[in-house]
Write a protein that holds these residues in place. Structure first.
Motif, short mmCIF file in Angstrom:
data_model
loop_
_atom_site.label_atom_id
_atom_site.label_comp_id
_atom_site.label_asym_id
_atom_site.label_seq_id
_atom_site.Cartn_x
_atom_site.Cartn_y
_atom_site.Cartn_z
N LEU A 68 0.83 -1.20 0.00
CA LEU A 68 0.00 0.00 0.00
C LEU A 68 0.86 1.26 0.00
O LEU A 68 0.54 2.25 -0.65
N ASP A 69 1.97 1.21 0.73
CA ASP A 69 2.83 2.38 0.87
C ASP A 69 3.49 2.76 -0.45
O ASP A 69 3.96 3.88 -0.62
N ARG A 70 3.53 1.82 -1.39
CA ARG A 70 4.16 2.11 -2.68
C ARG A 70 3.21 2.80 -3.65
O ARG A 70 3.63 3.20 -4.73
N PHE A 71 1.95 2.91 -3.29
CA PHE A 71 1.01 3.67 -4.11
C PHE A 71 1.04 5.13 -3.69
O PHE A 71 0.82 5.46 -2.52
N MET A 72 1.30 6.02 -4.62
CA MET A 72 1.33 7.44 -4.32
C MET A 72 -0.01 7.92 -3.79
O MET A 72 -0.10 8.58 -2.75
N PHE A 73 -1.09 7.58 -4.51
CA PHE A 73 -2.43 8.01 -4.14
C PHE A 73 -3.34 6.80 -3.93
O PHE A 73 -3.20 5.78 -4.62
N GLU A 74 -4.28 6.92 -3.03
CA GLU A 74 -5.47 6.08 -3.03
C GLU A 74 -6.59 6.98 -3.53
O GLU A 74 -7.02 7.91 -2.85
N ILE A 75 -7.06 6.72 -4.74
CA ILE A 75 -8.04 7.58 -5.40
C ILE A 75 -9.43 6.98 -5.22
O ILE A 75 -9.70 5.88 -5.71
N GLU A 76 -10.29 7.67 -4.52
CA GLU A 76 -11.65 7.19 -4.31
C GLU A 76 -12.56 7.67 -5.43
O GLU A 76 -12.55 8.86 -5.78
N ILE A 77 -13.32 6.75 -6.01
CA ILE A 77 -14.24 7.07 -7.10
C ILE A 77 -15.67 6.86 -6.62
O ILE A 77 -16.01 5.78 -6.11
N HIS A 78 -16.48 7.89 -6.78
CA HIS A 78 -17.87 7.83 -6.32
C HIS A 78 -18.81 7.95 -7.52
O HIS A 78 -18.40 8.26 -8.64
N HIS A 79 -20.10 7.73 -7.26
CA HIS A 79 -21.10 7.83 -8.32
C HIS A 79 -21.20 9.26 -8.84
O HIS A 79 -20.96 10.23 -8.11
N LEU A 80 -21.56 9.38 -10.11
CA LEU A 80 -21.71 10.69 -10.75
C LEU A 80 -22.99 11.37 -10.29
O LEU A 80 -23.88 10.75 -9.70
N SER A 81 -23.08 12.65 -10.59
CA SER A 81 -24.33 13.38 -10.34
C SER A 81 -25.39 12.90 -11.33
O SER A 81 -25.08 12.19 -12.31
N GLU A 82 -26.62 13.27 -11.09
CA GLU A 82 -27.71 12.80 -11.96
C GLU A 82 -27.51 13.25 -13.40
O GLU A 82 -27.68 12.46 -14.34
N GLU A 83 -27.14 14.51 -13.60
CA GLU A 83 -26.95 15.02 -14.96
C GLU A 83 -25.79 14.32 -15.66
O GLU A 83 -25.87 14.00 -16.84
N GLU A 84 -24.71 14.09 -14.92
CA GLU A 84 -23.56 13.40 -15.51
C GLU A 84 -23.90 11.95 -15.85
O GLU A 84 -23.48 11.43 -16.88
N GLU A 85 -24.70 11.32 -14.99
CA GLU A 85 -25.08 9.94 -15.26
C GLU A 85 -25.99 9.86 -16.49
O GLU A 85 -25.88 8.93 -17.30
N LEU A 86 -26.87 10.84 -16.64
CA LEU A 86 -27.71 10.91 -17.84
C LEU A 86 -26.83 11.04 -19.08
O LEU A 86 -27.09 10.41 -20.11
N GLN A 87 -25.82 11.87 -18.98
CA GLN A 87 -24.91 12.09 -20.11
C GLN A 87 -24.17 10.80 -20.48
O GLN A 87 -24.00 10.49 -21.66
N VAL A 88 -23.75 10.03 -19.46
CA VAL A 88 -23.06 8.76 -19.70
C VAL A 88 -23.98 7.78 -20.40
O VAL A 88 -23.61 7.14 -21.40
N VAL A 89 -25.21 7.63 -19.89
CA VAL A 89 -26.16 6.68 -20.47
C VAL A 89 -26.50 7.07 -21.90
O VAL A 89 -26.58 6.23 -22.80
N ARG A 90 -26.68 8.36 -22.12
CA ARG A 90 -27.00 8.84 -23.47
C ARG A 90 -25.87 8.53 -24.45
O ARG A 90 -26.10 8.10 -25.58
N ALA A 91 -24.63 8.72 -24.00
CA ALA A 91 -23.48 8.52 -24.89
C ALA A 91 -23.19 7.04 -25.13
O ALA A 91 -22.84 6.63 -26.24
N THR A 92 -23.33 6.23 -24.09
CA THR A 92 -22.93 4.82 -24.20
C THR A 92 -24.01 3.93 -24.79
O THR A 92 -23.74 2.75 -25.06
N THR A 93 -25.20 4.44 -24.98
CA THR A 93 -26.26 3.63 -25.61
C THR A 93 -26.42 3.97 -27.09
O THR A 93 -27.35 3.50 -27.74
N GLY A 94 -25.52 4.79 -27.58
CA GLY A 94 -25.51 5.09 -29.01
C GLY A 94 -24.19 4.63 -29.61
O GLY A 94 -23.44 3.86 -29.01
#
Length: 324
Positions: A164-190
């Motif tokens: 663990l100490d050899r990793f510079m960062f522990e990067i936490e990834i959380h869910h997107l906002s509603e508008e960003e999630e809409l944008q993802v679904v719109r883009a990835t279903t086309g």
């Protein structure tokens, strides 16, 4: 370097929506030359982000799916007996493993036993691997990005503190906002088309890494970074803060201070400044420290997390008065 950051960001945005802080920390890892651990539930585009970064930079990419039956040789490679078709003689030939890439994605790294996890240690620290007594140097630039699912822990192997100490960062990834999630679904279903322009190369990244290490750091900023790290350690002399003595079993190592300073340097340069400030150190305190601070039983029983310990440190450790 600032222009390079903006060019990379513009290309990444062709495929990745939101996650501004996550992308920034990944780029800082690239500019410093560090490895990072991405932690988040499935479906948050951890793998897609790292693959996109390698596509944008036109670097060689390999993905290793960590499983319980994965062997160290599956990562590093192994010696094979091959017959020379012209002479008929047999000889040992080294077959390179997936570690021989510029960007290595260790997917779900905690799903493989410690022996196999340890196969990454030498590569992450020394940028080389040793197989059957022979050492092979990895091509530069070289990065390891590992992913981990924080909720599905059955059948997993916690990463040793040394790794663990050899990793510079522990990067936490959380869910997107509603508008960003809409944008993802719109883009990835086309139909998706993303043509990347590789304006920043691997050679540029190596130059950025040298630049980061060459800029000066005010002594007060250096002392502040070291003060945060030292403040996280329970002291036998009794000088540690009460919350540290109560909730922390082990504090951060000197490597944390090194990454705080290097990250602060890179952050300052990518924002167009020639020297880091206290704010740069504070901005990176959580990703640098939270996986290096080990809480004790009392903290766990009271629901205290290492992230909360970092908050306490930032409140307790004051910046030197003579600083910036």
């Amino acid at each position: 370097m600032k222009a390079g950051r903006e060019a990379i960001l513009a290309e990444i945005r062709k495929r990745i929506v939101g996650q501004q802080e996550v992308v920034e920390q990944v780029l800082l890892s690239l500019f410093v030359g560090g490895n990072s651990l991405l932690v988040g539930v499935p479906g948050l585009a951890k793998t897609l982000l790292i693959r996109t970064v390698s596509d944008v930079l036109d670097l060689e990419f390999s993905r290793i799916q960590f499983t319980p039956d994965l062997m160290p040789s599956d990562i590093t490679g192994t010696d094979l007996i091959q017959e020379d078709p012209t002479t008929g003689r047999r000889r040992m030939v080294f077959e390179k493993g997936p570690i021989f890439s510029n960007i290595v994605l260790a997917d779900e790294i905690n799903r493989t036993p410690p022996k196999t996890q340890a196969a990454l240690l030498e590569a992450m620290q020394e940028h080389r691997v040793t197989v059957q007594g022979t050492t092979y140097t990895l091509d530069e630039p070289f990065y390891v990005f590992a992913t981990q699912n924080p909720i599905e822990l059955e059948g997993t192997y916690p990463l040793p503190e040394a790794q663990l100490d050899r990793f510079m960062f522990e990067i936490e990834i959380h869910h997107l906002s509603e508008e960003e999630e809409l944008q993802v679904v719109r883009a990835t279903t086309g139909i998706q088309t993303a043509d990347f322009q590789s304006t920043v190369t691997g050679a540029d990244l190596l130059a950025f890494q040298r630049l980061v290490r060459s800029i000066p750091v005010p002594d007060a900023v250096l002392r502040y970074a070291v003060g945060l790290v030292r403040g996280s350690r329970p002291s036998k002399s009794g000088t540690a803060p009460e919350f540290v003595k109560k909730w922390i079993a082990y504090g951060a190592s000197v490597r944390a201070a090194q990454y705080l300073v290097l990250g602060a340097k890179a952050r300052a340069l990518t924002l167009g400044r020639y020297t880091p400030s206290f704010d740069d150190v504070r901005a990176l305190a959580h990703p640098v420290l939270r996986h290096r601070i080990l809480t004790n039983f009392h903290a766990e029983s009271e629901g205290r997390t290492s992230s909360e310990m970092v908050d306490e440190l930032l409140n307790h450790v004051k910046a030197p008065a003579s600083g910036m």
